[in-house]
Design a protein around this motif. Structure first.
Motif, PDB file in Angstrom:
ATOM      1  N   SER A   1       0.831  -1.198   0.000  1.00 34.76           N
ATOM      2  CA  SER A   1       0.000   0.000   0.000  1.00 34.76           C
ATOM      3  C   SER A   1       0.872   1.258   0.000  1.00 34.76           C
ATOM      4  N   PRO A   2       0.415   2.335  -0.655  1.00 34.10           N
ATOM      5  CA  PRO A   2       1.172   3.597  -0.618  1.00 34.10           C
ATOM      6  C   PRO A   2       1.318   4.162   0.789  1.00 34.10           C
ATOM      7  N   THR A   3       0.457   3.759   1.714  1.00 35.01           N
ATOM      8  CA  THR A   3       0.520   4.261   3.091  1.00 35.01           C
ATOM      9  C   THR A   3       1.128   3.240   4.055  1.00 35.01           C
ATOM     10  N   ALA A   4       1.752   2.194   3.527  1.00 38.44           N
ATOM     11  CA  ALA A   4       2.311   1.137   4.379  1.00 38.44           C
ATOM     12  C   ALA A   4       3.349   1.692   5.340  1.00 38.44           C
ATOM     13  N   SER A   5       3.295   1.227   6.571  1.00 36.79           N
ATOM     14  CA  SER A   5       4.254   1.640   7.590  1.00 36.79           C
ATOM     15  C   SER A   5       4.491   0.469   8.536  1.00 36.79           C
ATOM     16  N   PRO A   6       5.692  -0.115   8.541  1.00 40.77           N
ATOM     17  CA  PRO A   6       5.920  -1.292   9.371  1.00 40.77           C
ATOM     18  C   PRO A   6       5.925  -0.967  10.863  1.00 40.77           C
ATOM     19  N   THR A   7       5.638  -1.985  11.667  1.00 44.36           N
ATOM     20  CA  THR A   7       5.661  -1.884  13.124  1.00 44.36           C
ATOM     21  C   THR A   7       6.930  -2.545  13.645  1.00 44.36           C
ATOM     22  N   ILE A   8       7.665  -1.857  14.520  1.00 44.20           N
ATOM     23  CA  ILE A   8       8.873  -2.440  15.077  1.00 44.20           C
ATOM     24  C   ILE A   8       8.516  -3.275  16.296  1.00 44.20           C
ATOM     25  N   ILE A   9       9.057  -4.485  16.363  1.00 41.94           N
ATOM     26  CA  ILE A   9       8.875  -5.348  17.529  1.00 41.94           C
ATOM     27  C   ILE A   9      10.242  -5.799  18.022  1.00 41.94           C
TER      28      ILE A   9
ATOM     29  N   THR B   1      -5.002  -6.037  16.593  1.00 40.72           N
ATOM     30  CA  THR B   1      -4.897  -7.222  17.449  1.00 40.72           C
ATOM     31  C   THR B   1      -3.778  -7.020  18.459  1.00 40.72           C
ATOM     32  N   PHE B   2      -4.092  -7.245  19.725  1.00 42.58           N
ATOM     33  CA  PHE B   2      -3.135  -7.048  20.808  1.00 42.58           C
ATOM     34  C   PHE B   2      -2.376  -8.347  21.071  1.00 42.58           C
ATOM     35  N   TYR B   3      -1.046  -8.247  21.122  1.00 42.33           N
ATOM     36  CA  TYR B   3      -0.191  -9.388  21.462  1.00 42.33           C
ATOM     37  C   TYR B   3       0.627  -9.010  22.695  1.00 42.33           C
ATOM     38  N   ALA B   4       0.492  -9.770  23.742  1.00 43.87           N
ATOM     39  CA  ALA B   4       1.152  -9.448  25.008  1.00 43.87           C
ATOM     40  C   ALA B   4       2.607  -9.887  24.997  1.00 43.87           C
ATOM     41  N   ALA B   5       3.411  -9.224  25.816  1.00 43.94           N
ATOM     42  CA  ALA B   5       4.791  -9.653  26.008  1.00 43.94           C
ATOM     43  C   ALA B   5       4.799 -11.130  26.399  1.00 43.94           C
ATOM     44  N   GLY B   6       5.721 -11.881  25.833  1.00 47.04           N
ATOM     45  CA  GLY B   6       5.789 -13.316  26.086  1.00 47.04           C
ATOM     46  C   GLY B   6       5.124 -14.155  25.011  1.00 47.04           C
ATOM     47  N   THR B   7       4.401 -13.506  24.079  1.00 39.21           N
ATOM     48  CA  THR B   7       3.792 -14.236  22.972  1.00 39.21           C
ATOM     49  C   THR B   7       4.882 -14.731  22.029  1.00 39.21           C
ATOM     50  N   SER B   8       4.787 -15.991  21.589  1.00 42.03           N
ATOM     51  CA  SER B   8       5.794 -16.530  20.678  1.00 42.03           C
ATOM     52  C   SER B   8       5.661 -15.909  19.293  1.00 42.03           C
ATOM     53  N   VAL B   9       6.783 -15.836  18.594  1.00 42.49           N
ATOM     54  CA  VAL B   9       6.836 -15.322  17.218  1.00 42.49           C
ATOM     55  C   VAL B   9       7.445 -16.427  16.360  1.00 42.49           C
ATOM     56  N   ASN B  10       6.660 -16.930  15.387  1.00 38.34           N
ATOM     57  CA  ASN B  10       7.070 -18.107  14.634  1.00 38.34           C
ATOM     58  C   ASN B  10       7.106 -17.819  13.139  1.00 38.34           C
ATOM     59  N   ALA B  11       8.103 -18.384  12.451  1.00 33.52           N
ATOM     60  CA  ALA B  11       8.184 -18.263  11.002  1.00 33.52           C
ATOM     61  C   ALA B  11       7.248 -19.270  10.351  1.00 33.52           C
ATOM     62  N   ALA B  12       6.606 -18.857   9.245  1.00 31.79           N
ATOM     63  CA  ALA B  12       5.695 -19.749   8.528  1.00 31.79           C
ATOM     64  C   ALA B  12       6.317 -20.209   7.210  1.00 31.79           C
ATOM     65  N   TYR B  13       6.540 -19.275   6.280  1.00 33.52           N
ATOM     66  CA  TYR B  13       7.170 -19.619   5.005  1.00 33.52           C
ATOM     67  C   TYR B  13       7.975 -18.432   4.524  1.00 33.52           C
ATOM     68  N   ASP B  14       8.880 -18.682   3.578  1.00 30.55           N
ATOM     69  CA  ASP B  14       9.672 -17.627   2.940  1.00 30.55           C
ATOM     70  C   ASP B  14       9.275 -17.522   1.477  1.00 30.55           C
ATOM     71  N   LEU B  15       9.292 -16.309   0.954  1.00 32.92           N
ATOM     72  CA  LEU B  15       9.157 -16.064  -0.474  1.00 32.92           C
ATOM     73  C   LEU B  15      10.387 -15.283  -0.929  1.00 32.92           C
ATOM     74  N   SER B  16      10.946 -15.665  -2.072  1.00 31.88           N
ATOM     75  CA  SER B  16      12.190 -15.045  -2.526  1.00 31.88           C
ATOM     76  C   SER B  16      12.121 -14.720  -4.004  1.00 31.88           C
TER      77      SER B  16
ATOM     78  N   SER C   1       7.828  -7.092  24.704  1.00 38.26           N
ATOM     79  CA  SER C   1       6.877  -6.095  25.203  1.00 38.26           C
ATOM     80  C   SER C   1       5.579  -6.208  24.409  1.00 38.26           C
ATOM     81  N   ASP C   2       4.510  -5.604  24.942  1.00 39.93           N
ATOM     82  CA  ASP C   2       3.204  -5.648  24.274  1.00 39.93           C
ATOM     83  C   ASP C   2       3.269  -4.926  22.931  1.00 39.93           C
ATOM     84  N   VAL C   3       2.466  -5.407  21.972  1.00 46.14           N
ATOM     85  CA  VAL C   3       2.386  -4.746  20.671  1.00 46.14           C
ATOM     86  C   VAL C   3       0.995  -4.974  20.085  1.00 46.14           C
ATOM     87  N   THR C   4       0.502  -4.006  19.346  1.00 43.79           N
ATOM     88  CA  THR C   4      -0.780  -4.131  18.648  1.00 43.79           C
ATOM     89  C   THR C   4      -0.525  -4.005  17.152  1.00 43.79           C
ATOM     90  N   ILE C   5      -0.957  -4.998  16.381  1.00 42.14           N
ATOM     91  CA  ILE C   5      -0.773  -5.018  14.932  1.00 42.14           C
ATOM     92  C   ILE C   5      -2.125  -5.249  14.283  1.00 42.14           C
TER      93      ILE C   5
END
Length: 354
Positions: free
Chosen positions: A35-43, A71-86, A64-68
């Motif tokens: 999107s022309p207005t895309a802005s990533p969130t730092i975690i 949707t609210f994700y609390a500190a301690g939530t796991s972050v997992n890779a799904a697939y890569d595109l290249s 730390s807590d983050v909302t993306i």
């Protein structure tokens, strides 16, 4: 700790592919429109090895807590890779991520991280899909360089890296003389280091890699790759020499992230091609001019590099590394095998200084 810039599903005009069977749902090529207005969130995540691994017990978690996308994700939530595109032409790679669970869930992905910053409004095409059970984390804050004060071998003897100038001649590991083309540099002050501890330098104590190597303590950025040369390397990869990130070397005695550093000045050394030079007697890489490294320097520095080496700006550029670079997990395993067998990572003879 490590920082990632996450592009959410709402940052894209086209929908992100779901995960299906540990792969991207659909077939290549995959076309994503930012999107022309895309802005990533730092975690910030609890990562100490540069790898996002979704299947074993070394999962990464939010610090730390983050909302993306609401949707609210609390500190301690796991972050997992799904697939890569290249994209095989440009080398650009994106890794899709999911929050929560053990990494085995399917369906909707909650965001992507990219091996280089993405341009709002741009269309990206990916011709290769990779199932991502274990994937190198593509940091936006990639810095592979030497800290101020590092002595670099030149045709006039060792010179502090900050005193080198474009046009100077450096001595390579295999005793060739090469010309320094450019030397971008960046100073990171205390406030930024506190916010981004993954940028703290790795200290390699004198003699930690082999007998008398390095000659003095060597300070490099965590992603800076050093030569590993041993019989273990040959058995694992069928190659006598490979390049391994400094952060993986921290499993060895005398090598650690130096938490006492309050600020650091990093210097990139750009040659005509990726090469192996000598820093405090340690064979280590010059700047590898891939998309991630180029994205880590300022726009002005990139413009200077492209003026000096216009081929770096070619859309189909895919530079060859000076030595093979194993995947991150295999780099970690290689260092662990050296530690377990009490073998130096520079076990073969290193050419003496000129």
């Amino acid at each position: 700790m490590a920082f990632l810039y996450v592009y959410s599903p709402s940052d894209f005009i086209s929908p992100l592919p779901d995960e299906a069977g540990n792969s991207a749902d659909g077939t290549a090529p995959f076309v994503l429109i930012l999107s022309p207005t895309a802005s990533p969130t730092i975690i910030e995540i609890t990562d100490d090895d540069l790898i996002l691994d979704e299947v074993d017990n070394t999962q990464q978690f939010l610090t730390s807590d983050v909302t993306i996308d609401g949707t609210f994700y609390a500190a301690g939530t796991s972050v997992n890779a799904a697939y890569d595109l290249s994209n095989s032409g440009t080398g650009l790679t994106i890794t899709s991520i999911q929050f929560g669970g053990n990494g085995n869930q399917q369906g909707t992905v909650e965001g992507i991280v990219s091996s280089a910053p993405l341009t709002p409004g741009q269309t990206y095409t990916f011709d290769t899909e990779i199932s991502s059970h274990t994937a190198d984390t593509p940091y936006t804050d990639y810095i592979a360089c030497f800290a101020r004060g590092t002595l670099i071998e030149t045709n006039k003897g060792p010179v502090p890296v900050e005193d080198l100038k474009p046009g100077d001649f450096l001595i390579t590991y295999d005793r060739r003389v090469v010309r320094l083309r450019a030397k971008p540099w960046r100073r990171i002050e205390a406030a930024e280091l506190q916010q981004k501890p993954n940028l703290r330098p790795v200290r390699i104590a004198a003699g930690a890699l082999s007998n008398g190597v390095p000659r003095r303590d060597l300070l490099v950025s965590p992603q800076h790759r050093l030569l590993v040369n041993s019989s273990i390397t040959l058995r694992m990869f069928g190659q006598q020499e490979v390049l391994v990130a400094a952060i993986h070397h921290t499993r060895l005695p005398g090598i650690y992230v130096d938490e006492s550093i309050l600020s650091v000045e990093y210097h990139h050394l750009v040659l005509d091609r990726h090469d192996i030079i000598l820093a405090e007697g340690v064979p280590s890489e010059s700047l590898y001019p891939g998309p991630v490294a180029l994205a880590s320097i300022t726009q002005e520095a990139r413009a200077e590099l492209f003026a000096i080496l216009p081929e770096l700006n070619a859309p189909d550029r895919h530079p060859d590394p000076a030595r093979p670079i194993p995947p991150g997990k295999l780099q970690k395993k290689l260092v662990e095998r050296h530690l377990r067998n009490r073998k130096p990572t520079l076990g073969q003879s290193i050419p003496p200084a000129l």
